[in-house]
Every structure is written in structure tokens, then in C-alpha cells.
Design a protein around this motif. Structure first.
Motif, PDB file in Angstrom:
ATOM      1  N   GLY A  10     -14.208  11.947 -11.322  1.00 58.79           N
ATOM      2  CA  GLY A  10     -15.266  12.022 -11.918  1.00 58.79           C
ATOM      3  C   GLY A  10     -16.426  13.099 -11.285  1.00 58.79           C
ATOM      4  N   PRO A  11     -17.549  13.072 -11.720  1.00 61.41           N
ATOM      5  CA  PRO A  11     -18.523  14.093 -11.310  1.00 61.41           C
ATOM      6  C   PRO A  11     -18.818  13.940  -9.972  1.00 61.41           C
ATOM      7  N   ARG A  12     -19.222  15.090  -9.116  1.00 61.67           N
ATOM      8  CA  ARG A  12     -19.779  15.053  -7.647  1.00 61.67           C
ATOM      9  C   ARG A  12     -21.035  14.510  -7.895  1.00 61.67           C
ATOM     10  N   ILE A  13     -21.430  13.633  -7.091  1.00 58.69           N
ATOM     11  CA  ILE A  13     -22.873  13.129  -6.893  1.00 58.69           C
ATOM     12  C   ILE A  13     -23.401  13.377  -5.455  1.00 58.69           C
ATOM     13  N   ALA A  14     -24.633  13.857  -5.754  1.00 58.82           N
ATOM     14  CA  ALA A  14     -25.224  13.942  -4.372  1.00 58.82           C
ATOM     15  C   ALA A  14     -26.517  12.981  -4.508  1.00 58.82           C
ATOM     16  N   ILE A  15     -26.838  12.174  -3.402  1.00 57.22           N
ATOM     17  CA  ILE A  15     -28.043  11.291  -3.334  1.00 57.22           C
ATOM     18  C   ILE A  15     -28.763  12.033  -2.395  1.00 57.22           C
ATOM     19  N   VAL A  16     -29.981  12.088  -2.633  1.00 59.90           N
ATOM     20  CA  VAL A  16     -30.988  12.544  -1.769  1.00 59.90           C
ATOM     21  C   VAL A  16     -31.903  11.425  -1.163  1.00 59.90           C
ATOM     22  N   ARG A 156     -26.708  25.083   1.606  1.00 59.36           N
ATOM     23  CA  ARG A 156     -26.652  24.769   0.028  1.00 59.36           C
ATOM     24  C   ARG A 156     -25.493  23.952  -0.350  1.00 59.36           C
ATOM     25  N   THR A 157     -25.705  23.052  -1.412  1.00 56.31           N
ATOM     26  CA  THR A 157     -24.676  22.265  -1.985  1.00 56.31           C
ATOM     27  C   THR A 157     -24.754  22.030  -3.547  1.00 56.31           C
ATOM     28  N   ASP A 158     -23.727  22.142  -4.293  1.00 53.36           N
ATOM     29  CA  ASP A 158     -23.978  22.265  -5.601  1.00 53.36           C
ATOM     30  C   ASP A 158     -23.199  20.550  -5.766  1.00 53.36           C
ATOM     31  N   ALA A 159     -23.822  20.094  -6.816  1.00 54.07           N
ATOM     32  CA  ALA A 159     -23.653  18.760  -7.563  1.00 54.07           C
ATOM     33  C   ALA A 159     -23.592  18.851  -9.003  1.00 54.07           C
ATOM     34  N   ASP A 160     -22.791  17.832  -9.459  1.00 52.91           N
ATOM     35  CA  ASP A 160     -22.716  17.682 -10.981  1.00 52.91           C
ATOM     36  C   ASP A 160     -23.937  16.936 -11.278  1.00 52.91           C
TER      37      ASP A 160
END
Length: 399
Positions: A10-16, A156-160
Motif C-alpha cells: 500500500g501507500p508509503r506513510i510518514a508519521i511526523v 528529504r523524503t517523499d511519502a504517499d
């Protein structure tokens, strides 16, 4: 035991943010097999503050994650909760029996715990490689294919998808919603932990006790397996500058605010170490906390006064519901985030509102309104009255 790496899809998820809400979200999403990374600005995972209450609606998500035994290993099961007392002489205004009753009504007990122990339990459900420490996010930029995060070290990083779990002063919130400054409440909070061997015997009872007085109130309950007593107190303040949980006062300053209170209160204050002191802020409820592929969770979405003891519980609920929605619709994350928001906003808005209102009710000056409040406390059963809070099950899909 550290969580095993699961197949990720599924999507790449980033949590801040890697506090209770962020780590709970990571644990639930990882458990669902979704690809998630937590970006936490601190170099080590720690939880500021000390005690918190884990009511049945907080225990259910922990049980669903399989971390309830770890989270409760040093928790204290409460026999009494919401025991309200008069400031001047300790007269009991209202008390709810929890032992046996809470399980019968809501299927779980109510506990008090140290915040750090809860965070440790949640962290154990997240693989090491899914947590990036020392990663202070400085920019959140949505684009056609997702969201780009920029960090203080230039990386930097990219997330969905991006989940803002970065607290009251959330950077993600400032991107998702119209920028606004938190509102100063006119109150400050004192917090300390009193070692059990220094605490008055009265404070070691397995009870959550609230002392109500003019312009002030004070809460205490045992934590860490009974090794300490968590004390939190609230008083008027005109100082808006100290809002950090690391700010401190002196025992003398703390005592001065409650000097004419019941001797049991003043004795407890004098037995504590250097207290923390910070200004209390809040924000009005948001009508929406999702924008495109970005959403909010916990205090970033709905900061609330601590007067219902529901801050951590609501973050846990958010995490469970968000994971459920994304698992049900991994290929349509926009729809999943919309469902998450629609399910959560009415409940968290109500809790923000009642928590805010309790500040005024708790701090009434002695007089007719105070006497009416005290009578109402004695006439109502707070455990039954709070069924809408404690009976909620974040794992259940609304009918």
C-alpha cells in the motif's frame, strides 16, 4: 520483545512525531502490513510529564495491539476514580467505585500509569528500522504524487501519506489548516511526582482524587506500581511565556498557590521534588484536519485540557481508527482519510468542549454556584454519566 518486520504494502506513510499518538499509529499501521516510518525530532524517545489515566477506551486499543500486558506491567488498577473533594477540609463531594463496576459496565478496568511505560510498550510494537530519531521536520510540501518532508539536517523524503502527530505546535497542522496561534487559557499547571516513601499515606490509595477550590484544583493518584504519586495542579496565571513541559518552578511557589488548603494537600506538595510548571494553552476544534494526502492525529488535531484525562486515550483511538480506515481502502487513501476524519471529529470535538468547560466548573469561587456544583456531583454517578467516553470501541466500524 521488538516487533517483527511485516510484509509492507500500500501507500508509503510518514508519521511526523514519535510520542504516544505517533507511535500508536505506527504500531497499528505496521500491524496491518502497511509501510510506515516515524520521524521524531528527539535523539531518544522519551515522554515528558509523568502520570496518565488509562480508562477502558484506552485499554481496548492496547489490547488490540497485543501490548496491554507490557503497558500495564507497572500500572496501578484504580479502586476509586473521580473522587472529588472540597479544598478546605477534604469533604467528599462525589466518588465512583471502579473495582468490579468498571469491568461490568465497560469490559475493562481503569488504571493509572507512567507515560514513559506506555510509550515503551507502543515502541515495542514498531520495528527499529521504522523509527528515525533526530529528524526534525522543517517543511511539509504536498505535490502531485504525494508529500515531501524536509528535515533540519537538509535531508528529504517523499511519502504517499503524511500523518501529523507532532503535538500542540504541529508543523503539519499549519500546512493542513489555516495558521493560528494557540490560545492562552489564563492557567498554569504544576506537576511533580512524590516518592511513595515520602508521600502521605492518604495519597497512596488506589484512587484518582481531585480537590476543587476557588480558581484552583489539584489531582493526585499513584503510578509506577505504587512507587510514586503523580500530582498535577492548576492555578491562575498571567505568564504566557512558560509553555514547555521542561520548565520548572520551586516547591515554595507551588505551595504558595495552595497554602490555605487542607493539610493533606499542602503536605503532599511539600513532599515532592522540584515541580514542573507551564502555561496551559488550547486550540478551538477544527472543522477539518485532512488536506489531500495529509492528516492529523492526537494533540496536533485536537489538543484538549487534561481535565477529563483523555488526551492519551484519544490519540490511541485516533491511531486505531486511522489504521482501520486505511486497511479497508489501501488503494484509495484519500477516501480512507476522509472516513477517518468523519468518524473522529464529532467525538474529539465534544471532548475538547467538555474538557474546556470543566476548567470553569472546577474553579468556582465559594458561593451559590459552587454549592450547586457540589450538589450535582453528589447526585450523579460519574461512571454511568461518562459511558459515551468509556464505552467507545475504536476497532468497531460504525453502523
Amino acid at each position: 520483545m521488538r516487533a517483527r518486520v511485516r510484509r509492507q504494502a500500500g501507500p508509503r506513510i510518514a508519521i511526523v512525531g514519535g510520542g504516544i499518538g505517533g507511535m500508536a499509529a505506527a504500531a497499528f499501521l505496521h500491524r496491518a502490513g502497511l509501510a510506515v516510518t516515524v520521524h521524531e525530532q528527539a535523539a531518544a524517545l522519551t515522554e515528558v510529564g509523568a502520570g496518565l489515566v488509562l480508562a477502558p477506551n484506552a485499554i481496548r486499543p492496547l489490547r488490540a495491539l497485543g501490548v496491554v500486558d507490557s503497558a500495564l506491567r507497572r500500572a496501578v488498577p484504580l479502586d476509586w476514580g473521580w473522587e472529588f473533594r472540597r479544598w478546605q477540609d477534604g469533604t467528599v463531594l462525589s466518588a465512583e467505585r471502579l473495582d468490579g463496576v468498571c469491568e461490568r459496565l465497560y469490559g475493562e478496568r481503569t488504571y493509572t500509569a507512567h507515560r514513559a511505560h506506555l510509550l515503551d510498550a507502543l515502541r515495542s510494537a514498531v520495528p527499529d528500522e521504522a523509527v528515525r530519531l533526530g529528524a526534525r521536520c522543517t517543511a511539509v510540501e504536498p505535490h502531485a504524487d504525494g508529500v515531501r518532508l524536509t528535515f533540519a539536517d537538509g535531508s528529504r523524503t517523499d511519502a504517499d501519506l503524511v500523518i501529523g502527530a507532532d503535538g500542540m505546535h504541529s508543523l503539519v497542522r499549519a500546512t493542513v489548516a489555516a495558521p493560528e496561534r494557540p490560545r492562552f487559557s489564563g492557567l498554569c499547571a504544576f506537576r511533580t511526582v512524590v516518592p511513595a516513601d515520602a508521600a502521605p499515606t492518604f495519597a497512596l490509595r488506589r484512587a484518582q482524587t481531585l480537590w476543587l477550590g476557588p480558581g484552583h484544583h489539584l489531582v493526585h493518584y499513584p503510578i509506577s506500581g505504587g512507587a510514586g504519586v503523580n500530582v498535577a495542579a492548576f492555578a491562575p496565571s498571567t505568564d504566557e511565556t512558560q509553555e514547555s513541559w521542561s520548565a520548572t518552578a520551586t516547591v515554595e511557589e507551588f505551595h504558595a498557590e495552595f497554602a490555605d488548603w487542607d493539610d493533606r494537600v499542602t503536605s503532599l506538595i511539600k513532599s515532592g521534588a522540584v515541580p514542573g510548571r507551564w502555561a496551559l494553552y488550547d486550540r478551538p476544534p477544527l472543522p477539518s484536519w485532512t488536506l489531500g494526502r495529509m492528516t492529523l492525529l492526537g494533540d496536533a488535531a485536537h489538543p484538549m485540557f487534561p481535565f477529563y484525562g483523555q488526551g492519551a486515550a484519544q490519540a490511541l483511538e485516533d491511531a486505531a481508527v486511522l489504521a482501520r480506515c486505511l486497511t479497508a481502502a489501501p488503494d484509495t487513501p484519500d477516501l480512507a482519510l476522509a472516513r477517518y476524519e468523519a468518524e473522529r471529529i464529532p467525538r474529539t470535538t465534544r471532548l475538547q468542549q467538555v474538557s474546556h468547560a470543566r476548567a470553569e466548573a472546577n474553579h468556582l469561587a465559594d458561593g451559590p454556584e459552587q454549592r450547586a456544583r457540589d450538589a450535582a456531583l453528589g447526585d450523579a454517578d460519574p461512571l454511568l454519566r461518562s459511558g459515551w467516553i468509556y464505552g467507545y470501541d475504536a476497532s468497531a466500524t460504525p453502523g
